[in-house]
Design a protein around this motif. Structure first.
Motif, mmCIF file in Angstrom:
data_model
loop_
_atom_site.group_PDB
_atom_site.id
_atom_site.type_symbol
_atom_site.label_atom_id
_atom_site.label_comp_id
_atom_site.label_asym_id
_atom_site.label_seq_id
_atom_site.Cartn_x
_atom_site.Cartn_y
_atom_site.Cartn_z
ATOM 1 N N LEU A 171 13.712 18.631 98.990
ATOM 2 C CA LEU A 171 13.031 20.015 98.571
ATOM 3 C C LEU A 171 11.855 19.414 97.913
ATOM 4 O O LEU A 171 10.867 20.104 97.990
ATOM 5 N N VAL A 172 12.089 18.690 96.813
ATOM 6 C CA VAL A 172 10.635 18.482 96.027
ATOM 7 C C VAL A 172 9.694 17.647 96.925
ATOM 8 O O VAL A 172 8.439 17.949 96.464
ATOM 9 N N LYS B 234 22.109 20.610 114.141
ATOM 10 C CA LYS B 234 21.360 20.998 115.199
ATOM 11 C C LYS B 234 20.031 20.549 115.250
ATOM 12 O O LYS B 234 19.345 20.108 116.028
ATOM 13 N N LYS B 235 19.157 20.795 113.899
ATOM 14 C CA LYS B 235 17.952 20.500 113.759
ATOM 15 C C LYS B 235 17.494 18.918 113.769
ATOM 16 O O LYS B 235 16.859 18.541 114.723
ATOM 17 N N LYS B 236 18.782 18.176 113.357
ATOM 18 C CA LYS B 236 18.703 16.745 113.752
ATOM 19 C C LYS B 236 18.697 16.177 115.006
ATOM 20 O O LYS B 236 17.858 15.406 115.323
ATOM 21 N N PHE C 283 9.229 21.053 104.533
ATOM 22 C CA PHE C 283 9.794 22.557 104.597
ATOM 23 C C PHE C 283 10.519 22.681 106.142
ATOM 24 O O PHE C 283 11.455 23.271 106.239
ATOM 25 N N ASN C 284 9.502 22.480 106.968
ATOM 26 C CA ASN C 284 10.064 22.745 108.468
ATOM 27 C C ASN C 284 11.369 21.943 108.578
ATOM 28 O O ASN C 284 12.065 22.647 109.445
ATOM 29 N N GLY D 14 5.751 19.001 97.681
ATOM 30 C CA GLY D 14 4.826 18.012 97.198
ATOM 31 C C GLY D 14 3.760 17.698 98.484
ATOM 32 O O GLY D 14 2.637 18.097 98.462
ATOM 33 N N LEU D 15 4.584 17.712 99.463
ATOM 34 C CA LEU D 15 3.804 17.786 100.875
ATOM 35 C C LEU D 15 3.112 18.963 101.230
ATOM 36 O O LEU D 15 1.846 18.874 101.595
#
Ligand code: ADP
Ligand code: MG
Length: 477
Positions: A183-184, A310-312, A139-140, A188-189
Motif C-alpha cells: 500500500l505505501v 484472480k488478479k494474480k 494501486f491497480n 509513493g508510485l
C-alpha cells in the motif's frame, strides 16, 4: 511594537522549545540568546559566549535550522554575534564581538570566533533521488476490500495532495503479510506519477537506522544525513516498530519528522502494531503519529482472498479453475504473502495444457500438495492419533494391532511407519512417540525411523506406500 527580528526569533524559539524534551536545556541554551537584526532572510542572534555558539552548533544546529526554515522559509540564514557582558568594577560593558564588528573593543579569548562561519542553510537544490519503489506495487494491483478500504482511500487522497491533506502523517498498521508495504509503495508510485518533480523516498526503518548509525561516526556526515532527509517531499518509512529502544535513531527521526511536517511534507509510516502497542518508542513520537490518520489493514476475508488470487492469475496469464481458487482461498486464510507463495509455486509447477498448448493449467492435486507442503504442514496440528489411524487404515489393520505383541511383519512395519511419521510430522519427543505407538522406548523409535528411511531409499514399492500414506495424513482433516 516588537522589533521584527525579535518577533521572528520568538516564533523560532517557540518551535525550538516545543521540540526539546527538556525545559532546563531550553532555558540554559536558548533563553540567553536574543535577536539582534533581520536582513532579508538573514537573522542575527546574540549569544553570551563562544562556548554557547559552539554548543548550539554542535547540539542544536538542526533544530534551529528547521525552526528558522519554518518561520523564514527555505532560504533562511543565521549568524551569531557573541555578546559578552563584562563586569568591570561595577560597570557593565556590552561588547559586541562577531563577524560584523571590525574592531572589537575587548580582546577575544577565542580568535577563531572572528572567522565564525555562520551556518547558512543551503537553498534547496533539486536532487535526483531514486524513490526505491517497486513498479509492481501499484494501486491497480492492490485489491480493494473492507479489510483495507480506509487505508486505501486515505492513500489515494494523499496521492492527490501530498502533505496537504489531513492525513499527515499517515500511519498504517497491521500484521505481517497483510499489504502494508504494498500500500505505501502504491502511494509513493501514484505520487511520482502525478507529481514527477516531487522527491519521494521509500525506506525501511532498519535501513534508516543503519544510515543513522553510519552517519553518527562523523559529525559532518550526520548533518548531511539530516539535510538529506529534510529535503524529501514524501518520506515513507516502513516497519517503524524497528525503532523501538533506539533512542538516537528516534531523536534523529523526530527532528526529520518535525521539519518535514512543519514544511507541509508528507510522512507515511507503517508498523506491525498500533501506536498504543509500540513499546520502546518515545511518547513524543507516538503523539505525533496520531496527528494524522491511523489506519489498520486487517486479514483478508474469503472474497478478498479469491479476488487477490484472480488478479494474480490474470496478471501472470495462468488458468486456474474457480474450484481451485476457492480451495486455496479457504486453506490459506491469514496472510496474503502466503497466499502469493502458494500461487507462485503453483505457477512454477503448472503444466502446459495438452489441448491448448499456450495455456498453463493447474490441477486440484497440485494445489493440495503445494498447500500441504507450504502452508498447512507447519500449522495444522497433526496428532500421533491421526498418524496411527491413517497407517492402520492404509494397511487394513485395526487400531489395536499397533499394540499387539504379535511380531507379525506387517504389524511391526505399520508400527515403524507410524513412528517415522510421528517423528517427522509432530513435535513430540521420541519417548512420547514410543509410548503412544505400542508402548515402546525411544531407542525403538529411533531404530524404526532408521529402518523406514533405509527401506524408503532402497525399495520402490515401499517408497510408494510412504508417499501415499503421507498424502493421506496431510489430506485427512
Ligand atoms: P506487509 O508489508 O504488511 O508485511 P506486503 O505489503 O509485503 O505485506 O504484502 C505481502 C504480499 O501480498 C505482497 O506481495 C503484496 O503485493 C501482496 N498484497 C498485499 N495486500 C494485497 C492486496 N490488497 N491486493 C493484492 N496484493 C496484495
Ligand atoms: Mg512490509
Amino acid at each position: 511594537m516588537e522589533k521584527k527580528c525579535t518577533e521572528i526569533w520568538g516564533k523560532c524559539l517557540k518551535i525550538i522549545k516545543d521540540n526539546m524534551a527538556n525545559d532546563l536545556a531550553y532555558d540554559t541554551w536558548f533563553k540567553p540568546c536574543s535577536a539582534l537584526e533581520l536582513k532579508g532572510s538573514m537573522l542575527t542572534i546574540s549569544v553570551p559566549s563562544p562556548y554557547f555558539y559552539e554548543h548550539l552548533e554542535a547540539n542544536y544546529i538542526d533544530l534551529i535550522s528547521f525552526a528558522l526554515r519554518a518561520v523564514l522559509g527555505k532560504n533562511a540564514e543565521l549568524q551569531y554575534k557573541v555578546h559578552i557582558i563584562h563586569k568591570l568594577s561595577s560597570v557593565t560593558y556590552p561588547t559586541n564581538l562577531g563577524i560584523h564588528v571590525k574592531n572589537p573593543p575587548m580582546p577575544f579569548p577565542n580568535e577563531n570566533i572572528n572567522q565564525l562561519n555562520p551556518f547558512i542553510i543551503p537553498g534547496l537544490q533539486k536532487m535526483e533521488i531514486n524513490p526505491q519503489l517497486n513498479p509492481d506495487k501499484t494501486f491497480n494491483n492492490f485489491v480493494e476490500s473492507d479489510c483495507n478500504r480506509l487505508a486505501r482511500s486515505a492513500g489515494l487522497a494523499i496521492a492527490e495532495n501530498p502533505g496537504k491533506s489531513a492525513f499527515n502523517p499517515m500511519f498504517v498498521f497491521g500484521g505481517s503479510g497483510l499489504g502494508k508495504t504494498h500500500l505505501v509503495q502504491a502511494i509513493g508510485l501514484e505520487i511520482k506519477r502525478k507529481f514527477p518533480e516531487k522527491i519521494v523516498l521509500y525506506i525501511t526503518a532498519s535501513l534508516f537506522q543503519n544510515q543513522y548509525v553510519d552517519a553518527q561516526i562523523y559529525k559532518n556526515k550526520f548533518t548531511d544525513f539530516l539535510n538529506f532527509y529534510q529535503m524529501i517531499d514524501v518520506l515513507i518509512i516502513d516497519d517503524i516498530q524497528e525503532f523501538a529502544g533506539r533512542e538516537g535513531t528516534q531523536n534523529a527521526f523526530f527532528q526529520i519528522f518535525n521539519h518535514l511536517h512543519q514544511s507541509g511534507k508528507q510522512l507515511i509510516l507503517t508498523s506491525d502494531r498500533s501506536p498504543v502497542d509500540l513499546l520502546g518508542l518515545a511518547e513524543r513520537l507516538l503523539t505525533r503519529f496520531k496527528w494524522g490518520l491511523t489506519a489498520e489493514l486487517q486479514a483478508p476475508d474469503f472474497e478478498t482472498r479469491k479476488a487477490i488470487l484472480k488478479k494474480k492469475m490474470y496478471n501472470d496469464g495462468i488458468e486456474i479453475s474457480d474450484e481451485i481458487i476457492e480451495y486455496i482461498a479457504s486453506k490459506v486464510t491469514t496472510n496474503i504473502r502466503e497466499l502469493e507463495g502458494v500461487f507462485t509455486t503453483l505457477n512454477a509447477n503448472s503444466l502446459y495444457s495438452t489441448t491448448a498448448k499456450s495455456r498453463k493449467i493447474v490441477t486440484i492435486e497440485m494445489a493440495m500438495n503445494i498447500i500441504d507442503s507450504l502452508v498447512n504442514s507447519s500449522k495444522r496440528e497433526i496428532s500421533i492419533e491421526k498418524i496411527k489411524r491413517t497407517v492402520c487404515d492404509y494397511f487394513g489393520l485395526s487400531l489395536d494391532a499397533i499394540y499387539s505383541k504379535v511380531r507379525k511383519r506387517e504389524i511391526v512395519q505399520a508400527r515403524q511407519i507410524a513412528m517415522y511419521f510421528a517423528r517427522n510430522m509432530t513435535k513430540h519427543s521420541l519417548t512420547m512417540i514410543g509410548a503412544e505407538i505400542g508402548g515402546k522406548d525411544h531407542a525403538t523409535v529411533l531404530h524404526a525411523c532408521k529402518t523406514v528411511e533405509d527401506l524408503y531409499a532402497t525399495d520402490k514399492t515401499f517408497k510408494q506406500h510412504i508417499i501415499e500414506i503421507e498424502k493421506r495424513i496431510n489430506n485427512s482433516i
